[in-house]
Design an enzyme around this catalytic site. Structure first.
Site, PDB file in Angstrom:
ATOM      1  N   ASP A 244     -17.935  77.992 -15.485  1.00  0.00           N
ATOM      2  CA  ASP A 244     -18.149  78.918 -14.369  1.00  0.00           C
ATOM      3  C   ASP A 244     -16.793  79.317 -13.797  1.00  0.00           C
ATOM      4  O   ASP A 244     -16.016  79.991 -14.463  1.00  0.00           O
ATOM      5  CB  ASP A 244     -19.054  78.261 -13.326  1.00  0.00           C
ATOM      6  CG  ASP A 244     -19.565  79.255 -12.285  1.00  0.00           C
ATOM      7  OD1 ASP A 244     -19.374  80.477 -12.477  1.00  0.00           O
ATOM      8  OD2 ASP A 244     -20.148  78.827 -11.283  1.00  0.00           O
TER       9      ASP A 244
ATOM     10  N   ASP B  92     -13.068  77.548  -7.348  1.00  0.00           N
ATOM     11  CA  ASP B  92     -13.909  78.212  -6.345  1.00  0.00           C
ATOM     12  C   ASP B  92     -13.752  77.531  -4.994  1.00  0.00           C
ATOM     13  O   ASP B  92     -13.741  76.291  -4.904  1.00  0.00           O
ATOM     14  CB  ASP B  92     -15.373  78.166  -6.775  1.00  0.00           C
ATOM     15  CG  ASP B  92     -15.674  79.118  -7.930  1.00  0.00           C
ATOM     16  OD1 ASP B  92     -14.731  79.801  -8.394  1.00  0.00           O
ATOM     17  OD2 ASP B  92     -16.832  79.161  -8.375  1.00  0.00           O
TER      18      ASP B  92
ATOM     19  N   ARG C 151     -11.393  88.033 -10.516  1.00  0.00           N
ATOM     20  CA  ARG C 151     -11.433  87.070  -9.404  1.00  0.00           C
ATOM     21  C   ARG C 151     -10.089  86.361  -9.231  1.00  0.00           C
ATOM     22  O   ARG C 151      -9.949  85.184  -9.484  1.00  0.00           O
ATOM     23  CB  ARG C 151     -12.544  86.038  -9.599  1.00  0.00           C
ATOM     24  CG  ARG C 151     -13.920  86.635  -9.713  1.00  0.00           C
ATOM     25  CD  ARG C 151     -14.988  85.569  -9.778  1.00  0.00           C
ATOM     26  NE  ARG C 151     -16.326  86.170  -9.890  1.00  0.00           N
ATOM     27  CZ  ARG C 151     -17.459  85.484  -9.932  1.00  0.00           C
ATOM     28  NH1 ARG C 151     -17.423  84.162  -9.854  1.00  0.00           N
ATOM     29  NH2 ARG C 151     -18.611  86.112 -10.037  1.00  0.00           N
TER      30      ARG C 151
ATOM     31  N   ASP D 118     -17.581  74.211 -12.530  1.00  0.00           N
ATOM     32  CA  ASP D 118     -16.257  74.611 -12.046  1.00  0.00           C
ATOM     33  C   ASP D 118     -15.222  73.567 -12.460  1.00  0.00           C
ATOM     34  O   ASP D 118     -15.518  72.373 -12.534  1.00  0.00           O
ATOM     35  CB  ASP D 118     -16.253  74.725 -10.529  1.00  0.00           C
ATOM     36  CG  ASP D 118     -17.160  75.821 -10.007  1.00  0.00           C
ATOM     37  OD1 ASP D 118     -17.486  76.741 -10.784  1.00  0.00           O
ATOM     38  OD2 ASP D 118     -17.546  75.750  -8.828  1.00  0.00           O
TER      39      ASP D 118
END
Length: 338
Positions: free
Chosen positions: A174, A178, A230, A151
């Site tokens: 990734d 997050d 997302r 991330d």
């Protein structure tokens, strides 16, 4: 139109973060408490967060980062990791391009701030907190994140009161940003996301039910510029407040609410987004979504369902007309704007 249910008000913090000197802003440029920045030029950005990072909760009165600690300048990954992991407050100025590998852990009471418009962290990312050392009361601003091996930014392990503002995130392995594992009271504002697929996950997995009652996050004035999905993808959280963001050319979808999450999507501009809002996604069960005052320009019809806790029961916020959002966000989001 679906409706929102209210809940007990939690007072919002009204702190002014005295970081003008550290950010090399002109004298007198820091905004007074409660001020709203001029739009669309945005000559001066907010000096304290709007949204959940401003709320007085969990023993933390808003988000102040390393306020009161020494100001240090770092130019390499070793020094960045050293100061980010110290047990006392620090204002950490990132100068130039820093190459790292893996994740650097940032613990409580830190501000990690880019100098000028050229600060960059590449090859790795920042993780807020570990299972034994919390990443509470952290500010990350004005940094370009590229090529992360995992991330770019991970808010995890019960981190709370986090402000992620005016960054540029792209081309990671990734997620770009997050937020998971019982983290709470986070504001994500004025960031540009681009050249990536899995952009902003909120909620660890369909089976991680410990996130219920947590993950209160505000996303405002972000530019989701051609990223696939997302923006965010939400599990369990409520309320999640997604307002005044600019979505452009997102191939898979804009926002997805799953696993009974409660998401308010308001005042956003969706351009060329076939699926602006999903209720449920992939193997995840449906969430709840209320949408209001959005513009869907050459975009599909949003899905909505149920009721959602009203964010104004936690904090007040200025809302720009959705028609103005593309100009405002393009002028103000990303690095070199504060």
């Amino acid at each position: 139109m679906t409706t929102l249910r209210s809940r007990r008000r939690i007072p919002a913090a009204a702190l002014t973060i005295a970081l003008a000197a550290a950010l090399a802003m002109p004298a007198g440029a820091a905004l007074a408490t409660g001020a709203v920045p001029a739009r669309p030029a945005l000559a001066v950005a907010e000096s304290s967060p709007t949204g959940f990072a401003s709320v007085n909760a969990l023993g933390q009165n808003g988000t102040t980062g390393g306020l009161g600690g020494p100001v240090v300048t770092v130019t390499n990954g070793t020094d960045l990791a050293y100061y980010a992991g110290r047990n006392t407050p620090y204002i950490i100025m990132v100068s130039g391009r820093i190459q790292i590998s893996g994740m650097i852990t940032v613990v409580a009471n830190k501000s990690v701030l880019g100098v000028g418009s050229t600060a960059e962290i590449t090859g790795g990312g920042l993780q807020l907190g570990s299972t034994t050392r919390p990443g509470n009361n952290v500010i990350i601003r004005n940094i370009r994140f590229t090529g992360a091996s995992d991330d770019s930014i991970s808010v995890t392990n019960k981190a709370h009161h986090v402000w992620i503002d005016h960054n540029d995130l792209s081309d990671g392995y990734d997620g770009l940003l997050d937020i998971k594992r019982e983290s709470d009271y986070v504001t994500v504002s004025w960031n540009r996301f681009h050249d990536h697929s899995k952009t902003a996950l909120l909620g660890h997995s369909d089976t991680y039910t410990a996130d219920i009652g947590k993950l209160r996050v505000t996303y405002h004035h972000n530019f989701f510029d051609g990223t696939d999905q997302r923006h965010p993808r939400v599990r369990f959280a409520e309320p999640v407040h997604v307002y005044n963001n600019y979505y452009r050319g997102n191939a898979l979808y804009g926002v997805a609410s799953t696993m009974n999450a409660g998401v308010l999507v308001e005042g956003n501009y969706f351009r060329d987004v076939a699926h602006p809002i999903y209720v449920g996604y992939d193997k995840s069960g449906p969430g709840r979504v209320v949408e209001r005052n959005n513009i869907y320009d050459n975009s599909g019809t949003p899905q909505t369902a149920g009721t959602v806790v009203e964010p104004r029961t936690y904090y007040s916020y200025p809302l720009d007309p959705a028609a103005n959002v593309p100009a405002i966000v393009e002028a103000g989001a990303g690095v070199g704007r504060i």
